[in-house]
Design a protein around this motif. Sequence first.
Motif, PDB file in Angstrom:
ATOM      1  N   THR A 298       0.831  -1.198   0.000  1.00 47.54           N
ATOM      2  CA  THR A 298       0.000   0.000   0.000  1.00 47.54           C
ATOM      3  C   THR A 298       0.871   1.256   0.000  1.00 47.54           C
TER       4      THR A 298
ATOM      5  N   ARG B   2       0.959   4.207  -2.918  1.00 49.28           N
ATOM      6  CA  ARG B   2       0.774   5.632  -2.611  1.00 49.28           C
ATOM      7  C   ARG B   2       1.970   6.460  -3.039  1.00 49.28           C
TER       8      ARG B   2
ATOM      9  N   LEU C 123      -3.910   5.262  -6.118  1.00 54.30           N
ATOM     10  CA  LEU C 123      -4.807   5.002  -5.001  1.00 54.30           C
ATOM     11  C   LEU C 123      -4.900   3.504  -4.756  1.00 54.30           C
TER      12      LEU C 123
ATOM     13  N   PHE D 285      -9.971  -0.110  -1.760  1.00 56.86           N
ATOM     14  CA  PHE D 285     -10.726   0.476  -0.655  1.00 56.86           C
ATOM     15  C   PHE D 285     -10.707  -0.383   0.597  1.00 56.86           C
TER      16      PHE D 285
END
Length: 105
Positions: free
Chosen positions: A16, A20, A25, A28
Amino acid sequence: MRRPVEYGQFTSWVFTQKIRSAGLLPSFGTVGDGLDNAMMESFWSSMQIELLNRKKWRTRVELANAIFEYIEVFYNRRRRHSGLAYATPHDYDLAHTIQPLTAGS
């Protein structure tokens, strides 16, 4: 007492952070939560079997074009999906979208 971090959760966190830092992105979901990936895993599996395992491409551009055509022309407009009452995503959306009223209708 603190629970030790599981390896899968650690790699999810590192992944993650890499996403980033690349300006993208992440999904979710939360770290260690694979539930949001089931639909994408199914898609990637289908594309692997129906497209990628069937041919070798000479260039990245040729491969990118083949992937685009698979998704936009075949997968979304012609391939029927069991989760959508065996309709294509395109046809399912058309059947389940409320059309706005226009003047004079």
